[in-house]
Every structure is written in C-alpha cells, then in structure tokens.
Enzyme design. Structure first.
Site, PDB file in Angstrom:
ATOM      1  CG  HIS A  73      52.042  -8.887   3.457  1.00  0.00           C
ATOM      2  ND1 HIS A  73      51.138  -7.950   3.918  1.00  0.00           N
ATOM      3  CD2 HIS A  73      52.089  -8.710   2.115  1.00  0.00           C
ATOM      4  CE1 HIS A  73      50.666  -7.249   2.908  1.00  0.00           C
ATOM      5  NE2 HIS A  73      51.235  -7.693   1.794  1.00  0.00           N
ATOM      6  CB  THR A  93      70.316  -5.885  11.827  1.00  0.00           C
ATOM      7  OG1 THR A  93      71.589  -6.455  11.525  1.00  0.00           O
ATOM      8  CG2 THR A  93      69.505  -5.799  10.550  1.00  0.00           C
TER       9      THR A  93
END
Length: 403
Positions: A366, A314
């Site tokens: 994560h 992005t």
C-alpha cells in the site's frame, strides 16, 4: 600434484554457501567434470564439478557453511586411476572401538548452579524454558549455550504412544525464504483484495483446442497459467503502479513484465522468472513455464533463472487451497494468488446457474499502490479471464494459439 578445489561464486552478492551433499567419499577416485557435491546458496542448489581427475580428500563436512573461494577438497592429480570399479583409497579406514562415555561426576550445587550465560538466557527466553528446569554442564553447574540449544520445552504429561522427535537444520535456501517472508511482513504495508472468476469461458476454449494445441506444439499443454499470465500482463500495462517497486524514497517503474512463477521444488519454494511475458504467445508462456518447472524439479535451477521479476503469480489451487493471502515477494509490490476451482451456484442474468468458480487474491504494497489501482488491477484480471476470446485471443483463437 595436489589441486585445491575452491568454492566458485554462484552469483553476484552471494558470499557464502552450504555443503548440502557430498556425492563422493573421502579417498574416491573422481573424473574431471564429475559432480562431486551439491552446494546450497540462498537462491539455488548447484552442483560442484571436479576440476581434474584424481583421488579426492574432503575438507568440509555436509552442512558446513563455507565462504566463496574457500578450499573444500583436495584432488591428487598424480594418483593412478584404480583398476575396475573399485574406488581408490588414500588410507585404509580402521574402525576404532568407541568406549561408552563415562558419566560426568555430579558436582555439588553452588551459587553458580543453573545460572545461564547471557547467550544461553536469550535462547531459553525464546523457548520459554525456565533455567531451573535444566541441568547445566558448565563449570560449577552453569548453563552453557549448548545446554540451551539442546533444551526441549515440556510437552505436557505423556499418556502413552510414540513421542519421538527429530531436529534438522534448515537448508540455506529455506532459511533465506523464511528471512524474506518475515521481511515482507515487517517492511511493507501489505494488504490483500479478493475477487472471484467464472472459469467457464476458459474451460470452453481449453476443451475445444487443448488436444490440437498439444499435438501442434510438441507436447506443450494449454494450461491455466498461460491465460493467467496473459491476463496479468494486460492488467499490469493498464495499471503500471502494480508493476513498480520501492527504492528508498523513489518509485521504480518498468516498461516490461517479468513474471515470477512460484513453484514447489525438492529444496523448497522457488520463483523462476518468465522474462518479457508481454511479448510471449500462449505457446511461448506454456513452454517457458514447463522448462523452468522441470529445471526446478530436477534441481537444475540457477540463480539467474530466479533473479529479477516484477510481479509474482502463485497457484495454491494445485494443492487444494480455496482462499489465501499470498505474501509479497520483495522487492516486488504485488502478487496474485490463484486457488482451486469449485462448482458453485451463481446468479447469471437473473437465473441461478452452476459454474466452475475460482477465488483470486491480490496482495499489494500500500506504500506504492493505492486501493483504486489494486482493485482496478484485479477487476481487469477478472474481465480478461471471463472474456478471453475478445481480450486475450483477439477474437481469433486459431491465430492466438498458433494452430
């Protein structure tokens, strides 16, 4: 003969669409394959073409949510085509004079006055509005769900000036984007790591070859996105966990790279996908991004164009963003945020020099990507962008750029 026009399925797993805009009026004569409506799904906006020629009768209003397969209009295929350009009307519409609504009689207060229904209480709690601040329109002054929906929280004591407001329903696409973004925040262990890139090497290459590149490739420009896409595909091959996804208790790893490119379209945020980016040349990446961006801008993007993707890029820098924490595009595990380029003083070989610098950010899940992989991935992107001649162009820019 009356033909019932039903909502076709825009794609797999989509069961409901919303009538965004009728492009014709009730009673118009329509031609076969003429676009008669735009419908929003949770992934794209699509045009609905007339299946036959004839006079149309609308069976749904703009903003209505309708199921796939539901009848939204009727077409009288036996009707004659009108002469000239005047649309045929099945009935002459007579405008009726509407009487001013009479004020409802004020009911005496009872134990039920200003008592909200369970649904109304939930809405009022979400808006942080006290029931005592609302006049109920239900039986004996009860507060209905509609009363709660239409209630407006206090904005303080006015001090003059215009204080208008407008309430509009979000499109189905915007609602789906909001739902997915909230899900990404709530359902992933999202962290963001940052780095900065010296854009001087890329600027040098672009300044040297961009005119020749554009002339050779029929107007396709040599932009920053091809360099970032090539740098990302290289880094994903070095750190394949970033190119993986969670599927319950399993990790799904891909041996290909489909890059989702976040673009701002007229209907909101869209993420068309560049397929097998690892196999594309600089020209191929730029041409595909240009094609998808034009389709998004013109409202012609399809569900298939936005399906899939293993990683997202992005570019908030085009709007002036200096630093941000991009949100993961689920079910992907990573997203790279680009930002604006600003000349800043940096240390180069013990001396202070001014260079065009860009902050880059990697948000990652994560649960599946550890700190070593995330930091290593972003460093690999930085290395490729700061040494593009060797790592992206193989020391042969003419060949790599197909000049």
């Amino acid at each position: 003969m009356i033909l019932e026009m039903k909502v076709p399925s825009p794609g797999e797993s989509i069961t409901e669409v919303e009538i965004a805009t009728w492009l014709v009026q009730d009673g118009d004569y329509v031609e076969k394959d003429q676009a008669i409506a735009e419908v929003d799904s949770d992934k794209a906006t699509l045009e609905l073409p007339a299946e036959e020629s004839g006079i149309i009768t609308l069976k749904a209003e703009e903003g209505d949510a309708v199921n796939v397969g539901a009848v939204v209009c009727l077409i009288d295929t036996s009707a004659a085509r009108p002469e000239g350009n005047a649309p045929a009307k099945t009935e002459a519409k007579v405008e009726e004079k509407k009487e001013a609504p009479k004020a409802a009689p004020v009911a005496e207060k009872t134990y039920a006055s200003q008592t909200p229904s369970p649904a109304a209480r939930k809405i009022l709690d979400e808006k942080n509005i006290q029931p005592s601040d609302i006049v109920g329109t239900g039986k004996d002054g009860r507060i209905t769900k509609d009363d709660a929906v239409n209630a407006v929280p206090s904005m303080g004591t006015p001090t003059g000036g215009s204080r208008g407001s407008e309430r509009s329903k979000l499109s189905m696409l915007r609602r789906k984007v909001a739902e997915r973004l909230v899900a990404a925040k709530n359902e992933t262990a999202m962290l963001t790591t940052f780095n900065e890139v010296n854009m001087t090497p890329i600027n040098t290459i672009r300044n040297q070859y961009k005119d020749e590149f554009k002339a050779k490739h029929n107007g396709v420009g040599l932009g920053y996105m091809s360099f970032f896409t090539k740098a990302v595909t290289r880094a994903l091959q070095l750190y394949p966990d970033v190119n993986s996804m969670m599927d319950g208790d399993y990790k799904v790893a891909y041996n290909f790279v489909d890059i989702s490119i976040a673009v701002s379209g007229p209907k909101g945020l869209m993420v068309p996908v560049v397929r097998n980016a690892e196999n594309l040349t600089f020209r191929g990446v730029e041409a595909e991004i240009k094609r998808l961006a034009i389709r998004a801008r013109d409202g012609q993007i399809t569900v298939d164009d936005m399906t899939g993707g293993t990683f997202t890029i992005t570019n908030g820098g085009v709007f002036g963003s200096m630093l941000s924490t991009p949100i993961i595009n689920p079910p992907q595990s990573g997203i790279l945020g680009m930002h604006n380029i600003i000349e800043r003083p940096i240390a180069v070989n013990g001396k202070v020099e001014i260079h065009p610098m860009m902050y880059v950010a990697l948000s990652y899940d994560h649960r599946i990507i550890d700190g070593r992989e995330s930091v290593g991935f972003l460093v690999a992107v930085k290395e490729a962008l700061e040494n593009p001649m060797e790592l992206l162009l193989d020391n042969n820019p003419k060949k790599a750029l197909e000049l």
